[in-house]
Motif scaffolding. Structure first.
Motif, PDB file in Angstrom:
ATOM      1  N   LEU A 334      26.902  10.061 -22.510  1.00 12.14           N
ATOM      2  CA  LEU A 334      26.308   8.483 -23.057  1.00 12.14           C
ATOM      3  C   LEU A 334      24.987   8.004 -22.524  1.00 12.14           C
ATOM      4  CD1 LEU A 334      27.328   7.208 -26.159  1.00 12.14           C
ATOM      5  CD2 LEU A 334      28.537   5.614 -24.967  1.00 12.14           C
ATOM      6  N   ALA A 335      25.462   7.721 -21.299  1.00 15.18           N
ATOM      7  CA  ALA A 335      24.358   6.603 -20.653  1.00 15.18           C
ATOM      8  C   ALA A 335      22.913   7.818 -19.795  1.00 15.18           C
ATOM      9  CB  ALA A 335      24.890   6.262 -19.665  1.00 15.18           C
ATOM     10  N   GLN A 336      23.419   8.967 -19.992  1.00 19.83           N
ATOM     11  CA  GLN A 336      22.247   9.890 -18.909  1.00 19.83           C
ATOM     12  C   GLN A 336      21.663  10.962 -20.308  1.00 19.83           C
ATOM     13  OE1 GLN A 336      21.767   8.747 -16.689  1.00 19.83           O
ATOM     14  NE2 GLN A 336      23.267   7.087 -15.762  1.00 19.83           N
ATOM     15  N   LEU A 337      22.078  11.305 -21.265  1.00 17.50           N
ATOM     16  CA  LEU A 337      22.178  12.825 -21.580  1.00 17.50           C
ATOM     17  C   LEU A 337      20.702  12.394 -22.556  1.00 17.50           C
ATOM     18  CD1 LEU A 337      24.750  14.776 -23.107  1.00 17.50           C
ATOM     19  CD2 LEU A 337      22.981  15.140 -21.561  1.00 17.50           C
ATOM     20  N   LYS A 338      20.374  11.261 -23.049  1.00 19.98           N
ATOM     21  CA  LYS A 338      19.170  11.328 -23.990  1.00 19.98           C
ATOM     22  C   LYS A 338      18.059  11.279 -23.015  1.00 19.98           C
ATOM     23  CE  LYS A 338      17.447   7.601 -27.464  1.00 19.98           C
ATOM     24  NZ  LYS A 338      15.622   7.537 -26.878  1.00 19.98           N
ATOM     25  N   LYS A 339      17.737  10.441 -21.435  1.00 21.85           N
ATOM     26  CA  LYS A 339      17.212  10.862 -20.220  1.00 21.85           C
ATOM     27  C   LYS A 339      17.115  12.124 -20.542  1.00 21.85           C
ATOM     28  CE  LYS A 339      15.302   8.584 -16.360  1.00 21.85           C
ATOM     29  NZ  LYS A 339      14.540   9.384 -16.161  1.00 21.85           N
ATOM     30  N   LEU A 340      18.005  12.232 -19.689  1.00 23.35           N
ATOM     31  CA  LEU A 340      17.556  14.032 -19.336  1.00 23.35           C
ATOM     32  C   LEU A 340      17.293  14.928 -19.939  1.00 23.35           C
ATOM     33  CD1 LEU A 340      21.585  14.338 -17.734  1.00 23.35           C
ATOM     34  CD2 LEU A 340      19.571  14.713 -17.041  1.00 23.35           C
TER      35      LEU A 340
END
Ligand code: GLC
Length: 749
Positions: A334-340
């Motif tokens: 939820l916290a990291q995939l968008k940026k990844l």
């Protein structure tokens, strides 16, 4: 009802396909297959989803019903549901509660994608069956499947769509608390149990109201934790991984399991939750798994603590790129995939593949047709703890009991004038359901005392607790001794508490806790007919008991109907037929201990100095794998084979006569073991290659047959090729892994 479903119909219509009845996955008929119609719907739905909504499907949160792991954040999640940022919830229990949460997710989000509700339905939902290690001791695959079926019926009636079971971790170390959750030490046997449980949970069609998705866990080799310490390092050879720990997972896959759970542990230096070779390359690509992989609780974040990920961003990358599709209560995706994705570390295709797998299972479960599947309080009330389920639980529990010793004490006579029922677990209910006991409650459990009272409604039954499970207090001994003095026979019920086995509940010592041993020995000193009923979540070091007392019944943690099932056996209404799925060590020093040891260059001979043995203990276990007695006796004879040799493409027929030579009708588990005498890689001195549980009436005989092919004799050679090699073999048949009745045969080119 239609009002509730209207948003779904709109969402499904949006995906541009007719909402025709899908051809559903036939479970048990093989690996979970991709269905073209479902894929078309998934593709269309994916095309409508934003990046945030896709990431939301990979996010699994725990409700506040109860937690089964270290909650990382407060469970405030309604807002996330409305934004479509949650794909699954666990620990949301009950038809009403799941309906409430699903309604928000479906009717208040943009695309109305239903949640999949998961829960640890490990050995029953409300009707609690024996712990899985106990159930495995029945060696009755039909019974095990039936148990999982009842669990699925009850769980689905309470709004659950998915269970985090079967746990199929092979375990050779009884110090590990989670041995209670699996099927013991043998891969062949564990594979049979895995298949039975998947079929029981998933039923014949995943979309059926009473079917729930199963989950093969914990992938992989979690049970090989060093020193039996939960979550500890796993460092094993590739051959051991492939020959011991992987087979039950492959069996679950071939039975149609639709989810896997990646394990906490590292495997040879790489945490499995970030292990591309295992999750993506082996499970998904080589084995062709089409369902989805859930992490374990926070296991993505834990790669930081493993020292394998520098931070949450890297942890998210490692898990996603390894093929872990869903983040169980970790909130890393939820916290990291968008940026990844924005950084190009994770491609949109990789993200879509994870979302696709999750949506595929939701479609196959029928959740888009009816997201309120199971949210039926009336059905819930009718099915939970219903009399038929309780009767099935009693039947399965009886079969799980293992008679370890019996010197003319059992079965007890119904005409007995008086009986003492003593010990800290004699009148206990709460401990008997063990850990991972779902929504089971102690108040519904039949205690041993109650079970015996039911057998002897007019009998003189003297009860005394004697002592607690733990602690040094012996003040209750006198009362127990006095009760025993008055009685014609004594039943002593001792063992572990529920919270002495299970997750994060490893033990360094495997004795009876507290002063229970002293209680048993003082009662035994009265020299009365005495039986010890042992309740435990793992093999215990009870050699002293085997030496001292005349009768021992292994009852595991027997579940809701435990007391009645135990009384059925004690009074001979059921002739015990259970067999051990794990070796019982004499002492902790022997661990890890299991029957399929290698010969070594100096096979153990106690009397010879320079051989592989201990100077202060025998090498043999107290009770071997596959061991269990009966009130009758079974004699094996006329072992024969269809030919002294077979070619690679031929089948060897093995048959043996089994005679019930005692005075009770009974069931015997006929076991077939094989030894490859010489291999390009050393082979175990025995390997289970077949078993059949058969009922034989007193005085009658049965001819039992097995088949062996070269595939049954195959192993991983020096190049890790799975092949059978020509050469000499021995086969052994009997009632446990020490069977001595044997024959040789050859496998030819
Ligand atoms: C736990 C267990 C796992 C369980 C999951 C959800 O930590 O390791 O077996 O299914 O979390 O409760």
């Amino acid at each position: 009802m239609l009002k509730r479903l209207l948003p779904i119909l709109i969402a499904v219509a949006l995906v541009g396909c007719k909402n025709q009845q899908l051809k559903q996955t036939e479970v048990g008929s093989g690996k979970f297959a991709v269905n073209k119609q479902v894929e078309a719907k998934v593709d269309s739905l994916l095309s409508l989803m934003t990046l945030e909504e896709k990431i939301g499907q990979l996010n699994q949160l725990s409700g506040n019903g109860e937690v089964t792991g270290p909650i990382s954040f407060p469970a405030e999640y309604m807002e996330a549901l409305r934004k479509g940022l949650v794909g699954s919830m666990l620990n949301i229990n009950g038809a009403a509660y799941t309906y409430k949460v699903q309604k928000v997710a479906v009717e208040e989000s943009r695309l109305h994608i239903p949640l999949i509700f998961g829960y640890d339905v490990i050995h029953g939902y409300k009707t609690i069956f024996p712990i899985p290690l106990g159930e495995a001791a029945s060696w009755d695959m039909e019974a095990i499947e039936k148990s999982a079926r009842v669990a699925a019926i009850e769980a689905s009636a309470a709004g659950q769509h998915w269970t985090f079971a079967p746990m199929v971790d092979i375990a050779r170390d009884p110090r590990w608390g989670r041995v209670m959750e699996g099927a013991g030490e043998d891969p062949f046997f564990g594979s049979a149990v895995a298949r039975a449980r998947v079929k029981g949970f998933q039923g014949s069609k995943l979309s059926d109201t009473s079917s729930i998705a199963a989950c093969a866990k914990h992938f992989v080799a979690y049970g090989a934790a060093q020193a039996g310490r939960d979550y500890n390092t796993v460092d094993i050879s590739e051959r051991t991984l492939y020959e011991v720990y992987l087979p039950p997972f492959k069996s679950a896959l071939d039975a149609g399991v639709v989810t896997f759970m990646s394990s906490f542990n590292e495997l040879n230096g790489i945490p499995v939750t970030g292990n591309k070779a295992m999750v993506n390359d082996l499970l998904k690509e080589k084995w062709g798994f089409n369902g989805f992989v859930d992490s374990d609780w926070g296991s993505i974040r834990e790669m930081i603590y493993h020292g394998y990920a520098a931070n949450e961003y890297e942890a998210g990358y490692l898990a996603m790129s390894s093929g872990v599709d869903m983040d169980l209560e970790g909130r890393i995706y939820l916290a990291q995939l968008k940026k990844l994705v924005e950084d190009g570390r994770i491609t949109v295709e990789q993200l879509d593949e994870a979302v696709r797998r999750i949506l595929r299972v939701k479609f196959e479960l029928g959740l888009f047709d009816n997201p309120y599947k199971g949210c039926d309080s009336i059905r819930e009330k009718e099915l939970l703890l219903n009399p038929r389920h309780l009767e099935i639980a009693r039947e399965v529990t009886r079969k799980s009991l293992v008679l370890l010793k019996n010197e003319n004490v059992l079965p007890l006579s119904r005409n007995i004038r008086s009986i003492a029922v003593v010990g800290p677990l004699a009148d206990n209910q709460d401990e008997l359901i063990g850990t991972w006991s779902g929504r089971g409650e102690g108040k519904h459990v039949v205690s041993v005392l109650s079970g015996i009272r039911e057998k002897l409604p007019n009998g003189n039954i003297y009860y005394a607790k004697g002592c607690e499970i733990v602690g040094e207090n012996k003040a209750g001994f006198d009362e127990a001794i006095n009760a025993a003095r008055k009685a014609d026979a004594v039943v002593v019920v001792v063992g572990e508490s529920a919270m002495m086995s299970g997750e994060a509940l490893s033990r360094a010592f495997l004795d009876l806790p507290g002063v229970q041993k002293d209680l048993v020995m003082e009662l035994n000193a009265l020299h009365k007919p005495l039986v010890v009923v042992v309740m435990n979540g793992r093999p215990l070091t009870i050699e002293w008991m085997d030496k001292a007392v005349p009768a021992i019944l292994e009852a595991w943690l027997p579940g809701t109907m435990g007391g009645l099932a135990i009384a059925d056996v004690l009074f001979g209404d059921y002739n015990p037929s259970g067999k051990l799925p794990m070796s019982f060590p004499r002492n902790v020093g022997q661990i890890p201990i299991f029957y399929y040891q290698k010969s070594t260059g100096r096979p153990p001979r106690q009397e010879e100095r320079y051989t592989s043995k201990y100077i202060d203990s025998p090498v043999s276990p107290l009770y071997p794998f596959g061991y269990g007695l009966s009130y009758t006796t079974f004699e094996y004879s006329n072992l024969s084979i269809s030919s002294p040799s077979i070619k690679m493409d031929e089948t060897l027929k093995v048959s043996v006569d089994v005679r019930n030579s005692g005075k009770y009708d009974g069931e015997e588990v006929v076991q077939l073991y094989v030894r490859d005498m010489v291999g390009s890689v050393t082979r175990p001195i025995r390997e289970l290659k077949g078993f059949k549980k058969i009922f034989i009436k007193s005085g009658e005989s049965a001819r039992v047959e097995f088949s062996l092919t070269s595939n049954d004799l195959a192993f991983y050679n020096q190049n890790m090729e799975y092949i059978a090699e020509p050469g000499d073999f021995m086969l052994f048949i009997g009632g446990n892994s020490d069977a001595s009745l044997g024959l040789g045969f050859r496998l030819e080119e």
